[in-house]
Write a protein that holds these residues in place. Structure first.
Motif, PDB file in Angstrom:
ATOM      1  N   LYS A   1     -18.998 -29.911 -45.656  1.00  9.30           N
ATOM      2  CA  LYS A   1     -18.201 -28.984 -44.847  1.00  9.30           C
ATOM      3  C   LYS A   1     -18.607 -29.012 -43.463  1.00  9.30           C
ATOM      4  CE  LYS A   1     -17.740 -25.381 -48.305  1.00  9.30           C
ATOM      5  NZ  LYS A   1     -17.984 -24.061 -48.812  1.00  9.30           N
ATOM      6  N   ILE A   2     -19.701 -29.041 -42.930  1.00  7.60           N
ATOM      7  CA  ILE A   2     -20.041 -29.261 -41.246  1.00  7.60           C
ATOM      8  C   ILE A   2     -19.541 -30.713 -40.991  1.00  7.60           C
ATOM      9  CG2 ILE A   2     -21.925 -29.782 -39.919  1.00  7.60           C
ATOM     10  CD1 ILE A   2     -23.794 -27.451 -41.892  1.00  7.60           C
ATOM     11  N   ALA A   3     -19.786 -31.654 -41.655  1.00  6.15           N
ATOM     12  CA  ALA A   3     -19.154 -33.036 -41.290  1.00  6.15           C
ATOM     13  C   ALA A   3     -17.874 -32.862 -41.026  1.00  6.15           C
ATOM     14  CB  ALA A   3     -19.681 -34.045 -42.029  1.00  6.15           C
ATOM     15  N   ALA A   4     -17.006 -32.372 -42.048  1.00 10.10           N
ATOM     16  CA  ALA A   4     -15.512 -32.333 -41.853  1.00 10.10           C
ATOM     17  C   ALA A   4     -15.083 -31.421 -40.658  1.00 10.10           C
ATOM     18  CB  ALA A   4     -14.976 -31.708 -43.285  1.00 10.10           C
ATOM     19  N   LYS A   5     -15.817 -30.517 -40.340  1.00 11.60           N
ATOM     20  CA  LYS A   5     -15.252 -29.405 -39.547  1.00 11.60           C
ATOM     21  C   LYS A   5     -15.426 -30.155 -38.249  1.00 11.60           C
ATOM     22  CE  LYS A   5     -17.013 -25.528 -36.963  1.00 11.60           C
ATOM     23  NZ  LYS A   5     -18.317 -24.185 -36.959  1.00 11.60           N
ATOM     24  N   HIS A   6     -16.558 -31.239 -37.967  1.00 14.73           N
ATOM     25  CA  HIS A   6     -16.715 -32.071 -36.837  1.00 14.73           C
ATOM     26  C   HIS A   6     -16.106 -33.182 -36.488  1.00 14.73           C
ATOM     27  CE1 HIS A   6     -19.463 -28.710 -35.065  1.00 14.73           C
ATOM     28  NE2 HIS A   6     -19.830 -28.619 -36.139  1.00 14.73           N
ATOM     29  N   GLY A   7     -15.289 -33.618 -37.686  1.00 16.81           N
ATOM     30  CA  GLY A   7     -14.654 -34.842 -37.840  1.00 16.81           C
ATOM     31  C   GLY A   7     -15.590 -36.080 -38.036  1.00 16.81           C
ATOM     32  N   TYR A   8     -16.597 -35.598 -38.490  1.00 17.48           N
ATOM     33  CA  TYR A   8     -17.698 -36.856 -38.910  1.00 17.48           C
ATOM     34  C   TYR A   8     -17.403 -37.501 -40.118  1.00 17.48           C
ATOM     35  CZ  TYR A   8     -22.288 -39.037 -40.387  1.00 17.48           C
ATOM     36  OH  TYR A   8     -22.965 -39.808 -40.686  1.00 17.48           O
ATOM     37  N   ASP A   9     -17.207 -38.830 -40.358  1.00 19.32           N
ATOM     38  CA  ASP A   9     -17.223 -39.787 -41.451  1.00 19.32           C
ATOM     39  C   ASP A   9     -18.573 -40.237 -41.919  1.00 19.32           C
ATOM     40  OD1 ASP A   9     -16.242 -41.339 -43.290  1.00 19.32           O
ATOM     41  OD2 ASP A   9     -15.240 -42.664 -41.999  1.00 19.32           O
ATOM     42  N   PRO A  10     -18.907 -39.579 -42.976  1.00 12.72           N
ATOM     43  CA  PRO A  10     -20.130 -40.140 -43.538  1.00 12.72           C
ATOM     44  C   PRO A  10     -20.249 -41.695 -43.753  1.00 12.72           C
ATOM     45  CG  PRO A  10     -19.072 -38.667 -45.105  1.00 12.72           C
ATOM     46  CD  PRO A  10     -18.302 -38.759 -43.858  1.00 12.72           C
ATOM     47  N   ASN A  11     -19.173 -42.339 -43.933  1.00 15.63           N
ATOM     48  CA  ASN A  11     -19.124 -43.704 -44.066  1.00 15.63           C
ATOM     49  C   ASN A  11     -19.222 -44.467 -42.839  1.00 15.63           C
ATOM     50  OD1 ASN A  11     -18.773 -43.384 -46.970  1.00 15.63           O
ATOM     51  ND2 ASN A  11     -16.527 -42.909 -46.536  1.00 15.63           N
TER      52      ASN A  11
END
Length: 128
Positions: free
Chosen positions: A108-118
């Motif tokens: 959720k935090i990654a999505a909120k900040h536009g972070y792509d875990p890949n």
């Protein structure tokens, strides 16, 4: 591992044990090893300690396992693991439901900040 690496690993282990205020026998008991093997490791006479042995010693001496692997000359992967396996490993003492909650919170935090875990694709993070 060559003799020089074995001696460097031994020195690291001995200094870490002394810093922790443990005798060789205490370290052996806490790590599940024979005292003679602890002594041989510290003397640098064991050329290829098992990864499980290093893990036990790292746990008892509160050392970073990757530091011991590097001292022993073990090849480590270039990249870092993805966050979910890291969380499961780092917080293995938590119940599975709590581990899933951590993973979900991170997503959720990654999505909120536009972070792509890949991560960026090749060429996407280069500047001109």
């Amino acid at each position: 591992m060559d003799k020089k690496q074995a001696q460097a690993l031994g020195k690291l282990l001995r200094l870490s044990r002394e810093k922790a205020g443990l005798s060789g026998r205490e370290l052996a008991d806490r790590s599940g090893m024979a005292a003679s093997n602890v002594l041989r490791l510290e003397q640098g006479t064991i050329a290829n300690p098992r990864p499980e042995t290093l893990k036990s010693l790292a746990d008892v001496l509160d050392l970073d396992l990757s530091d011991l692997y590097a001292a022993a000359g073990y090849i480590q992967p270039e990249g870092l693991p993805s966050f979910a396996p890291y969380l499961r490993s780092k917080y293995s003492g938590l119940p599975a439901s709590a581990q899933r909650e951590l993973e979900t919170s991170f997503a959720k935090i990654a999505a909120k900040h536009g972070y792509d875990p890949n991560g960026p694709q090749p060429g996407e993070d280069e500047t001109e």
